[in-house]
Design a protein around this motif. Sequence first.
Motif, mmCIF file in Angstrom:
data_model
loop_
_atom_site.group_PDB
_atom_site.id
_atom_site.type_symbol
_atom_site.label_atom_id
_atom_site.label_comp_id
_atom_site.label_asym_id
_atom_site.label_seq_id
_atom_site.Cartn_x
_atom_site.Cartn_y
_atom_site.Cartn_z
ATOM 1 N N ALA A 114 -8.999 38.935 0.450
ATOM 2 C CA ALA A 114 -9.818 38.002 -0.334
ATOM 3 C C ALA A 114 -9.807 38.357 -1.821
ATOM 4 O O ALA A 114 -9.687 37.476 -2.679
ATOM 5 C CB ALA A 114 -11.250 38.003 0.201
ATOM 6 N N LEU A 115 -9.910 39.647 -2.126
ATOM 7 C CA LEU A 115 -9.926 40.066 -3.530
ATOM 8 C C LEU A 115 -8.564 39.879 -4.185
ATOM 9 O O LEU A 115 -8.477 39.526 -5.371
ATOM 10 C CB LEU A 115 -10.372 41.527 -3.631
ATOM 11 C CG LEU A 115 -11.843 41.777 -3.266
ATOM 12 C CD1 LEU A 115 -12.142 43.271 -3.255
ATOM 13 C CD2 LEU A 115 -12.770 41.063 -4.226
ATOM 14 N N ALA A 116 -7.487 40.094 -3.423
ATOM 15 C CA ALA A 116 -6.145 39.860 -3.967
ATOM 16 C C ALA A 116 -5.939 38.374 -4.267
ATOM 17 O O ALA A 116 -5.394 38.012 -5.323
ATOM 18 C CB ALA A 116 -5.093 40.350 -2.974
ATOM 19 N N LEU A 117 -6.380 37.514 -3.354
ATOM 20 C CA LEU A 117 -6.257 36.068 -3.559
ATOM 21 C C LEU A 117 -7.099 35.621 -4.745
ATOM 22 O O LEU A 117 -6.646 34.832 -5.598
ATOM 23 C CB LEU A 117 -6.688 35.321 -2.292
ATOM 24 C CG LEU A 117 -6.673 33.788 -2.368
ATOM 25 C CD1 LEU A 117 -5.277 33.273 -2.688
ATOM 26 C CD2 LEU A 117 -7.179 33.186 -1.060
ATOM 27 N N PHE A 118 -8.325 36.120 -4.827
ATOM 28 C CA PHE A 118 -9.199 35.763 -5.940
ATOM 29 C C PHE A 118 -8.599 36.198 -7.271
ATOM 30 O O PHE A 118 -8.606 35.445 -8.250
ATOM 31 C CB PHE A 118 -10.576 36.406 -5.730
ATOM 32 C CG PHE A 118 -11.538 36.175 -6.865
ATOM 33 C CD1 PHE A 118 -11.770 34.897 -7.357
ATOM 34 C CD2 PHE A 118 -12.211 37.238 -7.437
ATOM 35 C CE1 PHE A 118 -12.651 34.683 -8.408
ATOM 36 C CE2 PHE A 118 -13.100 37.034 -8.483
ATOM 37 C CZ PHE A 118 -13.322 35.754 -8.977
ATOM 38 N N SER A 119 -8.047 37.398 -7.320
ATOM 39 C CA SER A 119 -7.411 37.888 -8.546
ATOM 40 C C SER A 119 -6.238 37.000 -8.941
ATOM 41 O O SER A 119 -6.062 36.677 -10.131
ATOM 42 C CB SER A 119 -6.934 39.330 -8.353
ATOM 43 O OG SER A 119 -8.010 40.200 -8.052
ATOM 44 N N ALA A 120 -5.448 36.582 -7.953
ATOM 45 C CA ALA A 120 -4.265 35.758 -8.231
ATOM 46 C C ALA A 120 -4.650 34.397 -8.786
ATOM 47 O O ALA A 120 -4.081 33.930 -9.790
ATOM 48 C CB ALA A 120 -3.433 35.598 -6.962
ATOM 49 N N VAL A 121 -5.628 33.733 -8.168
ATOM 50 C CA VAL A 121 -5.987 32.389 -8.649
ATOM 51 C C VAL A 121 -6.728 32.461 -9.988
ATOM 52 O O VAL A 121 -6.612 31.553 -10.819
ATOM 53 C CB VAL A 121 -6.811 31.612 -7.596
ATOM 54 C CG1 VAL A 121 -5.964 31.304 -6.372
ATOM 55 C CG2 VAL A 121 -8.079 32.353 -7.209
ATOM 56 N N ALA A 122 -7.485 33.538 -10.221
ATOM 57 C CA ALA A 122 -8.133 33.701 -11.525
ATOM 58 C C ALA A 122 -7.080 33.887 -12.612
ATOM 59 O O ALA A 122 -7.195 33.328 -13.714
ATOM 60 C CB ALA A 122 -9.094 34.889 -11.492
ATOM 61 N N TRP A 123 -6.048 34.666 -12.314
ATOM 62 C CA TRP A 123 -4.950 34.864 -13.259
ATOM 63 C C TRP A 123 -4.226 33.540 -13.544
ATOM 64 O O TRP A 123 -3.929 33.224 -14.700
ATOM 65 C CB TRP A 123 -3.978 35.893 -12.706
ATOM 66 C CG TRP A 123 -2.782 36.124 -13.574
ATOM 67 C CD1 TRP A 123 -2.723 36.851 -14.728
ATOM 68 C CD2 TRP A 123 -1.463 35.617 -13.356
ATOM 69 N NE1 TRP A 123 -1.445 36.826 -15.247
ATOM 70 C CE2 TRP A 123 -0.650 36.074 -14.423
ATOM 71 C CE3 TRP A 123 -0.887 34.832 -12.360
ATOM 72 C CZ2 TRP A 123 0.699 35.764 -14.513
ATOM 73 C CZ3 TRP A 123 0.457 34.513 -12.451
ATOM 74 C CH2 TRP A 123 1.233 34.985 -13.525
ATOM 75 N N LEU A 124 -3.989 32.756 -12.498
ATOM 76 C CA LEU A 124 -3.334 31.455 -12.688
ATOM 77 C C LEU A 124 -4.223 30.504 -13.479
ATOM 78 O O LEU A 124 -3.725 29.688 -14.278
ATOM 79 C CB LEU A 124 -3.005 30.834 -11.327
ATOM 80 C CG LEU A 124 -1.772 31.378 -10.608
ATOM 81 C CD1 LEU A 124 -1.668 30.778 -9.214
ATOM 82 C CD2 LEU A 124 -0.514 31.089 -11.420
ATOM 83 N N LEU A 172 -14.470 38.517 -15.845
ATOM 84 C CA LEU A 172 -14.448 39.103 -17.185
ATOM 85 C C LEU A 172 -13.021 39.292 -17.682
ATOM 86 O O LEU A 172 -12.690 38.978 -18.823
ATOM 87 C CB LEU A 172 -15.152 40.463 -17.188
ATOM 88 C CG LEU A 172 -16.669 40.512 -17.285
ATOM 89 C CD1 LEU A 172 -17.136 41.954 -17.207
ATOM 90 C CD2 LEU A 172 -17.159 39.876 -18.579
ATOM 91 N N ALA A 173 -12.180 39.819 -16.816
ATOM 92 C CA ALA A 173 -10.821 40.178 -17.216
ATOM 93 C C ALA A 173 -9.961 38.956 -17.527
ATOM 94 O O ALA A 173 -9.173 38.973 -18.485
ATOM 95 C CB ALA A 173 -10.168 41.012 -16.114
ATOM 96 N N PHE A 174 -10.103 37.877 -16.747
ATOM 97 C CA PHE A 174 -9.175 36.760 -16.863
ATOM 98 C C PHE A 174 -9.748 35.496 -17.505
ATOM 99 O O PHE A 174 -8.993 34.697 -18.078
ATOM 100 C CB PHE A 174 -8.630 36.381 -15.482
ATOM 101 C CG PHE A 174 -7.721 37.415 -14.883
ATOM 102 C CD1 PHE A 174 -6.612 37.880 -15.573
ATOM 103 C CD2 PHE A 174 -7.965 37.939 -13.624
ATOM 104 C CE1 PHE A 174 -5.765 38.830 -15.027
ATOM 105 C CE2 PHE A 174 -7.122 38.890 -13.058
ATOM 106 C CZ PHE A 174 -6.021 39.345 -13.765
ATOM 107 N N ILE A 175 -11.052 35.286 -17.418
ATOM 108 C CA ILE A 175 -11.593 33.975 -17.758
ATOM 109 C C ILE A 175 -12.624 33.998 -18.885
ATOM 110 O O ILE A 175 -12.629 33.106 -19.738
ATOM 111 C CB ILE A 175 -12.192 33.308 -16.491
ATOM 112 C CG1 ILE A 175 -11.049 32.988 -15.504
ATOM 113 C CG2 ILE A 175 -12.986 32.059 -16.833
ATOM 114 C CD1 ILE A 175 -11.497 32.434 -14.178
ATOM 115 N N CYS A 176 -13.479 34.994 -18.922
ATOM 116 C CA CYS A 176 -14.597 34.986 -19.874
ATOM 117 C C CYS A 176 -14.150 35.290 -21.307
ATOM 118 O O CYS A 176 -13.225 36.079 -21.524
ATOM 119 C CB CYS A 176 -15.653 36.010 -19.460
ATOM 120 S SG CYS A 176 -16.463 35.635 -17.890
ATOM 121 N N SER A 177 -14.853 34.692 -22.270
ATOM 122 C CA SER A 177 -14.625 34.986 -23.690
ATOM 123 C C SER A 177 -15.430 36.230 -24.055
ATOM 124 O O SER A 177 -16.656 36.239 -23.933
ATOM 125 C CB SER A 177 -15.066 33.805 -24.553
ATOM 126 O OG SER A 177 -14.283 32.667 -24.287
#
Length: 292
Positions: free
Chosen positions: A59-69, A135-140
Amino acid sequence: MPTITLLTFIVLALAIGAVWLKPISFAAQAAVAPWAGLFVLALLCGWIAGVLQAPAIVALALFSAVAWLTATGSQKYVRIISGIVAGLLAFALAIHKLPGFSNPVMIAGAVFSPGAAPFTQYANFDKGAVGLILLAFICSRVRSWAELGGVLKKTWPILLVTVAAVMAFAVGVGFVHPDFKLPSVTLQFIAVNLFFTVVAEEAFFRGSLQARLAASLARFRYGPWIAVICSALLFGAAHLAGGPAYALLATIAGLGYAYAYQATQRIEAPILIHLVLNTVHFIGFTYPFVAR
């Protein structure tokens, strides 16, 4: 708590803090973000400790991938679809609806004030990971100390008004009473609350939801303010399990957090106000609330 379990959450907290560090270059065209290395280490420790099982890692790997995309997708439709999936996964993780997590109890059924309801606090790996990835991928975020200074200058008046308004209303409706205290677990409460509750909630409701809604409504005159109100209302609705009074207090607090984000466009502002409010509540008033 076993040492390896404690280490799991210390490393996850360090990963969250490391989001503000610059990538480390180790070759001409290669660099690694410090938070990513620490997150992998936290996952490994969590696996060894039994905090994480296989479904959690997936679940965390999938969440990380879609957040990155969501942040980097070259096509608009990819970013939109990924953003929707990321939002759904973030919400499901934050409310502990996905399997594979064994979050340890940090405070069990403690009564901190006379007449208060008992309080239990968990160290939530799933919710902490949501905050980290968003925080890492989406937040300003702020990018310099000078920028942070500017954000803090805009934030402190909103902080004072928000804390005063929320706690005054809470006392007025009898939800809490003044009760100054410094339990032995105070620092633990603040740290766990920050890294495994506050960061995730602000990253989701403000840094992700409000920011994207404001961007979608930017062409309308009052679009950003509609986003502020929606963010606060949804934050209040997320606290309905605690009762109508609790949800209303969360909505009032959410207005302060959302306004701070709108005023600064940086996630640090609502995180700070949220943490200070929770700390003032814990130290200065009945916690979590007067038992009914």
